[in-house]
Each structure stands twice: as C-alpha cells, then as structure tokens.
Enzyme design. Sequence first.
Site, PDB file in Angstrom:
ATOM      1  N   SER A   1     -27.028  -2.136 -16.497  1.00 37.19           N
ATOM      2  CA  SER A   1     -25.942  -1.824 -15.011  1.00 37.19           C
ATOM      3  C   SER A   1     -27.280  -1.202 -13.949  1.00 37.19           C
ATOM      4  O   SER A   1     -26.587  -1.817 -12.761  1.00 37.19           O
ATOM      5  CB  SER A   1     -24.275  -1.110 -15.680  1.00 37.19           C
ATOM      6  OG  SER A   1     -23.717  -1.301 -15.765  1.00 37.19           O
TER       7      SER A   1
ATOM      8  N   TYR B   1     -12.670  -6.231 -11.324  1.00 36.73           N
ATOM      9  CA  TYR B   1     -13.664  -6.842 -10.279  1.00 36.73           C
ATOM     10  C   TYR B   1     -14.085  -7.429 -10.411  1.00 36.73           C
ATOM     11  O   TYR B   1     -14.844  -7.794 -11.839  1.00 36.73           O
ATOM     12  CB  TYR B   1     -14.462  -5.424  -9.677  1.00 36.73           C
ATOM     13  CG  TYR B   1     -15.152  -4.435 -11.753  1.00 36.73           C
ATOM     14  CD1 TYR B   1     -13.631  -3.425 -11.813  1.00 36.73           C
ATOM     15  CD2 TYR B   1     -16.638  -4.508 -11.674  1.00 36.73           C
ATOM     16  CE1 TYR B   1     -14.595  -2.969 -12.989  1.00 36.73           C
ATOM     17  CE2 TYR B   1     -16.785  -4.257 -13.190  1.00 36.73           C
ATOM     18  CZ  TYR B   1     -16.001  -3.243 -13.590  1.00 36.73           C
ATOM     19  OH  TYR B   1     -16.529  -2.323 -14.401  1.00 36.73           O
ATOM     20  N   PRO B   2     -15.058  -8.549  -9.783  1.00 40.47           N
ATOM     21  CA  PRO B   2     -16.680  -9.313 -10.183  1.00 40.47           C
ATOM     22  C   PRO B   2     -17.763  -8.477  -9.912  1.00 40.47           C
ATOM     23  O   PRO B   2     -17.632  -7.597  -9.233  1.00 40.47           O
ATOM     24  CB  PRO B   2     -15.859 -10.756  -9.264  1.00 40.47           C
ATOM     25  CG  PRO B   2     -15.690  -9.374  -7.996  1.00 40.47           C
ATOM     26  CD  PRO B   2     -14.999  -8.030  -8.155  1.00 40.47           C
ATOM     27  N   MET B   3     -18.132  -9.521 -10.224  1.00 38.56           N
ATOM     28  CA  MET B   3     -19.736  -8.550 -10.430  1.00 38.56           C
ATOM     29  C   MET B   3     -20.563  -9.990 -10.869  1.00 38.56           C
ATOM     30  O   MET B   3     -20.287 -11.374 -11.397  1.00 38.56           O
ATOM     31  CB  MET B   3     -20.037  -7.536 -12.007  1.00 38.56           C
ATOM     32  CG  MET B   3     -19.677  -7.588 -12.859  1.00 38.56           C
ATOM     33  SD  MET B   3     -20.485  -5.975 -14.030  1.00 38.56           S
ATOM     34  CE  MET B   3     -22.416  -6.288 -13.838  1.00 38.56           C
ATOM     35  N   ASP B   4     -22.000  -9.919 -10.149  1.00 35.32           N
ATOM     36  CA  ASP B   4     -22.605 -10.470 -10.611  1.00 35.32           C
ATOM     37  C   ASP B   4     -24.098  -9.922 -11.393  1.00 35.32           C
ATOM     38  O   ASP B   4     -24.646  -8.715 -11.397  1.00 35.32           O
ATOM     39  CB  ASP B   4     -23.621 -10.836  -9.020  1.00 35.32           C
ATOM     40  CG  ASP B   4     -23.316 -12.134  -8.246  1.00 35.32           C
ATOM     41  OD1 ASP B   4     -22.142 -12.954  -8.941  1.00 35.32           O
ATOM     42  OD2 ASP B   4     -22.969 -12.571  -7.016  1.00 35.32           O
TER      43      ASP B   4
ATOM     44  N   GLN C   1     -11.450  -4.732 -22.402  1.00 35.73           N
ATOM     45  CA  GLN C   1     -12.455  -5.620 -22.162  1.00 35.73           C
ATOM     46  C   GLN C   1     -12.517  -6.768 -21.925  1.00 35.73           C
ATOM     47  O   GLN C   1     -11.884  -6.998 -23.169  1.00 35.73           O
ATOM     48  CB  GLN C   1     -13.631  -4.528 -21.784  1.00 35.73           C
ATOM     49  CG  GLN C   1     -14.472  -5.761 -21.796  1.00 35.73           C
ATOM     50  CD  GLN C   1     -15.129  -6.214 -23.338  1.00 35.73           C
ATOM     51  OE1 GLN C   1     -14.068  -5.952 -24.184  1.00 35.73           O
ATOM     52  NE2 GLN C   1     -16.106  -6.408 -23.282  1.00 35.73           N
TER      53      GLN C   1
ATOM     54  N   HIS D   1     -25.714  -2.095 -23.754  1.00 36.11           N
ATOM     55  CA  HIS D   1     -24.442  -2.297 -23.219  1.00 36.11           C
ATOM     56  C   HIS D   1     -23.019  -2.143 -24.193  1.00 36.11           C
ATOM     57  O   HIS D   1     -22.281  -1.175 -23.596  1.00 36.11           O
ATOM     58  CB  HIS D   1     -24.425  -3.333 -22.584  1.00 36.11           C
ATOM     59  CG  HIS D   1     -22.972  -3.893 -21.476  1.00 36.11           C
ATOM     60  ND1 HIS D   1     -22.315  -3.156 -20.416  1.00 36.11           N
ATOM     61  CD2 HIS D   1     -22.359  -4.590 -22.400  1.00 36.11           C
ATOM     62  CE1 HIS D   1     -21.164  -3.901 -20.506  1.00 36.11           C
ATOM     63  NE2 HIS D   1     -21.223  -4.678 -21.346  1.00 36.11           N
TER      64      HIS D   1
HETATM   65  O1  76R Z   1     -18.015  -8.811 -26.369  1.00 32.56           O
HETATM   66  C1  76R Z   1     -18.513  -7.692 -27.157  1.00 32.56           C
HETATM   67  O2  76R Z   1     -17.896  -6.776 -27.351  1.00 32.56           O
HETATM   68  C2  76R Z   1     -19.423  -7.789 -27.467  1.00 32.56           C
HETATM   69  C3  76R Z   1     -20.923  -7.583 -26.504  1.00 32.56           C
HETATM   70  C4  76R Z   1     -20.545  -7.160 -25.248  1.00 32.56           C
HETATM   71  C5  76R Z   1     -20.798  -7.976 -24.663  1.00 32.56           C
HETATM   72  C6  76R Z   1     -21.350  -9.467 -25.071  1.00 32.56           C
HETATM   73  C7  76R Z   1     -19.552  -6.459 -24.064  1.00 32.56           C
HETATM   74  C8  76R Z   1     -18.780  -5.009 -24.653  1.00 32.56           C
HETATM   75  N1  76R Z   1     -19.558  -6.882 -23.439  1.00 32.56           N
HETATM   76  C9  76R Z   1     -20.295  -7.882 -22.873  1.00 32.56           C
HETATM   77  C10 76R Z   1     -20.514  -8.666 -22.185  1.00 32.56           C
HETATM   78 MN1  76R Z   1     -19.654  -5.879 -21.272  1.00 32.56          MN
HETATM   79  N2  76R Z   1     -19.064  -5.306 -19.809  1.00 32.56           N
HETATM   80  C11 76R Z   1     -19.254  -5.229 -18.366  1.00 32.56           C
HETATM   81  C12 76R Z   1     -18.121  -4.165 -17.746  1.00 32.56           C
HETATM   82  O3  76R Z   1     -19.181  -2.118 -14.661  1.00 32.56           O
HETATM   83  C13 76R Z   1     -20.559  -1.793 -14.913  1.00 32.56           C
HETATM   84  O4  76R Z   1     -21.167  -1.238 -15.016  1.00 32.56           O
HETATM   85  C14 76R Z   1     -19.687  -3.523 -16.140  1.00 32.56           C
HETATM   86  C15 76R Z   1     -18.964  -3.816 -16.148  1.00 32.56           C
HETATM   87  C16 76R Z   1     -17.924  -3.304 -18.660  1.00 32.56           C
HETATM   88  C17 76R Z   1     -16.775  -1.817 -17.819  1.00 32.56           C
HETATM   89  C18 76R Z   1     -17.929  -4.049 -19.684  1.00 32.56           C
HETATM   90  C19 76R Z   1     -16.832  -3.320 -20.690  1.00 32.56           C
HETATM   91  N3  76R Z   1     -20.420  -7.395 -20.311  1.00 32.56           N
HETATM   92  C20 76R Z   1     -20.864  -8.262 -20.631  1.00 32.56           C
HETATM   93  C21 76R Z   1     -20.958  -9.438 -19.201  1.00 32.56           C
HETATM   94  C22 76R Z   1     -21.547 -10.661 -19.527  1.00 32.56           C
HETATM   95  C23 76R Z   1     -22.916 -10.417 -19.321  1.00 32.56           C
HETATM   96  C24 76R Z   1     -23.925 -11.733 -19.786  1.00 32.56           C
HETATM   97  O5  76R Z   1     -23.379 -12.322 -20.792  1.00 32.56           O
HETATM   98  O6  76R Z   1     -25.090 -11.730 -19.971  1.00 32.56           O
HETATM   99  C25 76R Z   1     -20.354  -8.450 -18.289  1.00 32.56           C
HETATM  100  C26 76R Z   1     -20.907  -9.069 -17.058  1.00 32.56           C
HETATM  101  C27 76R Z   1     -20.100  -7.500 -18.589  1.00 32.56           C
HETATM  102  C28 76R Z   1     -19.612  -5.958 -17.882  1.00 32.56           C
HETATM  103  N4  76R Z   1     -18.412  -4.690 -22.534  1.00 32.56           N
HETATM  104  C29 76R Z   1     -18.243  -4.225 -23.991  1.00 32.56           C
HETATM  105  C30 76R Z   1     -17.057  -3.117 -21.984  1.00 32.56           C
HETATM  106  C31 76R Z   1     -16.457  -2.585 -23.091  1.00 32.56           C
HETATM  107  C32 76R Z   1     -15.763  -1.262 -23.047  1.00 32.56           C
HETATM  108  C33 76R Z   1     -17.023  -3.134 -24.445  1.00 32.56           C
HETATM  109  C34 76R Z   1     -17.375  -3.441 -25.745  1.00 32.56           C
HETATM  110  C35 76R Z   1     -16.000  -3.793 -26.305  1.00 32.56           C
HETATM  111  C36 76R Z   1     -15.766  -3.090 -27.717  1.00 32.56           C
HETATM  112  O7  76R Z   1     -16.124  -3.453 -28.661  1.00 32.56           O
HETATM  113  O8  76R Z   1     -14.237  -3.081 -28.144  1.00 32.56           O
END
Ligand code: 76R
Length: 283
Positions: free
Chosen positions: A255, A177-180, A217, A204
């Site tokens: 979120s 899915y895409p998001m903002d 992810q 997060h």
């Molecule tokens: O990359 C990394 O593991 C470092 C920590 C991390 C970042 C920087 C991380 C971890 N995410 C990052 C960035 Mn994420 N992520 C989402 C969604 O549905 C929702 O509510 C949000 C959708 C999920 C399900 C998810 C999962 N993440 C981001 C960004 C960029 C935002 C920015 O830079 O402002 C978005 C839009 C986003 C959204 N995230 C994780 C996960 C999971 C499962 C992790 C842990 C990964 C791991 O450690 O294995």
Amino acid sequence: MAPLSDSPAAFPPVPLTLEGSSLLHQFFRFNWTAWRACPAEHRAQIGSRAVAALKSMERNSADAPTRTGLYSQLGHKGDLIFVHFRESFEALNQAELELAQTELYDFLELRHSYVSVVELGLYESTRKTYEAASAKGFATHSPEWQAEVDASLQRGAEAMKTRLFPAVPESKYLCFYPMDRKRGEEKNWYSVPFAERQRMMHLHGLIGRRYGDVVKQIISGSIGMDDWEWGVDLFAEDPVVFKKLIYEMRFDEVSAVYALFGQFFLGIRLPVEKLGGWLEGRL
Ligand code: 76R
C-alpha cells in the site's frame, strides 16, 4: 526440477485469479425537496410499494442470503447505497432495471456507481500451479499446459465457492473504495517480478488476517469493467476498525509504495423493512 525463472516465456507475470459474483455498487442522492412536496398519502404508498419491491431484491426468500444490501450513507456524496451481489452481469443489470421501475426511483439521483466481479487473487498457489504444469514437461501456454492450469483453477473454484459467491455480510457498517496499483515511471507494480509481488502480497495478507475477526473484506476486480483496478468492500460492526486497518496497511509496502485510492464511501446498514422509517427521517 529447478524453480521457474520470472521470465515471461517460462512464467506468466499475471497471478491466477478466481472470479465469482458480479457486483454493482450504486450511490444515490435522495431528493428530499421533491419528496416533501409529495402529498403524505402518496408518499406512504410509494414507500410501501418500494419496500415490497426491494424486499425481493434484498433476498430471494425470507431465509435466503442477502444479495442486495441497502445502506444509509454518511456525508455529501449521497444518501443511499445499494450493493448488489449477483451470479452474472445479466442478473445485475436486471436488478438495476427493476430498481428503476419503482416510483421511489423518481426521487433518487444516481451520483456514482461501480461495477466489478469478486476476485480471489492466488499469489500463493499460482507458482505451484505453473510449476506443476511445467514439471509435466508442458510448454508454457501450450494446450496441455493450459488444461493443467484450468483444472487447477476448477478445483480452486469448487473449494472456494462460498467466498466466490458470498452473501452481503450483515455487518452494521460498510466502507467501499476503489483502488489501483501504481504504474508510475519510478514505481510500477506491473513491472515488479512475480516473486517480489508474491512476497509483498503475503505480508499484506498477514496484516489483514489480524483483523479477520472484526472485518469482513471482499475484494472485487474491475480491470476492463470500471475506472479503477479493484473495489474494496469492508464490513464491520465498528466503523473505527476501518480507520485502524486502512491506517495500518498504509505502512505496509504494497500500500505504501504501490497503492492509489479513489473516493471512500461509508454507509450504515438499512434493512429494507426499515426503509419506510428512513423515508420519514428515522434511521
Ligand atoms: O483473500 C485472502 O484472504 C488471501 C489474502 C489476500 C489477498 C490475495 C488479502 C487479505 N487481500 C488480498 C488481495 Mn486484501 N485488502 C486490500 C485493502 O487500503 C489499503 O491499503 C488496501 C485495501 C484492504 C483494507 C484489504 C484487507 N487485497 C487484495 C488485493 C488484490 C491485489 C492483487 O491481486 O494484486 C487488493 C487490491 C487488496 C486490498 N486483505 C486481506 C484485507 C484483509 C482484512 C485481509 C485478510 C482477510 C482474512 O484473512 O480474513
């Protein structure tokens, strides 16, 4: 040295990011009516030619990592999802063109697509990088300062190579899915001070990490490339994990307050060698 303030002159508000593979998601409806109207021997030929063409699209060689993942899609939004991971936009466009050359393409109707690039957001290390450059006495955005930042990014890109250029995970299920991030009058992510965003992104990451062993992810950035700001790809063996993870994240500040979501797409991995069976109605 005193910590840098969040004023834009001293500390750019944008977090550093590392970019990797170019991503194209394609969502097709399969024209079953036209397919059935096609003589059986013709169908068999089109199917086997498509399998041959798509095999080399899926991987460079038998033991190479998957670079195009094919998925059987659930629901009315489409029937087949192609997820292409390539080293450049040219290579991505080449894959798109190659797919269009197959006879099978005559039965595919492109319903949706998404273009993005793998992005690692560096909220944690950005502050250190900026502070280290400033500690050397370089003015923000001066050539020397920029060189320090670029060198740091270069080291990061080397260390993160496998995460920046991943294979398409072999997991059985895909959720895309895409998001903002919100830019509303009241709640605007882009006017929140850096330190505050860093704090929220840290929380997060903590939630995400608890799912680390059941979900893979891949976050891709798409500002300037497609209609939303990020693409979220989740890969898992159990689709219920998507619901649990995304549900839990809805309660997380970043979120709950700042996320806007597009359409969700769900697919079941369909290795190319099984496409012939799929065309006859077998998963
Ligand atoms: O990359 C990394 O593991 C470092 C920590 C991390 C970042 C920087 C991380 C971890 N995410 C990052 C960035 Mn994420 N992520 C989402 C969604 O549905 C929702 O509510 C949000 C959708 C999920 C399900 C998810 C999962 N993440 C981001 C960004 C960029 C935002 C920015 O830079 O402002 C978005 C839009 C986003 C959204 N995230 C994780 C996960 C999971 C499962 C992790 C842990 C990964 C791991 O450690 O294995």
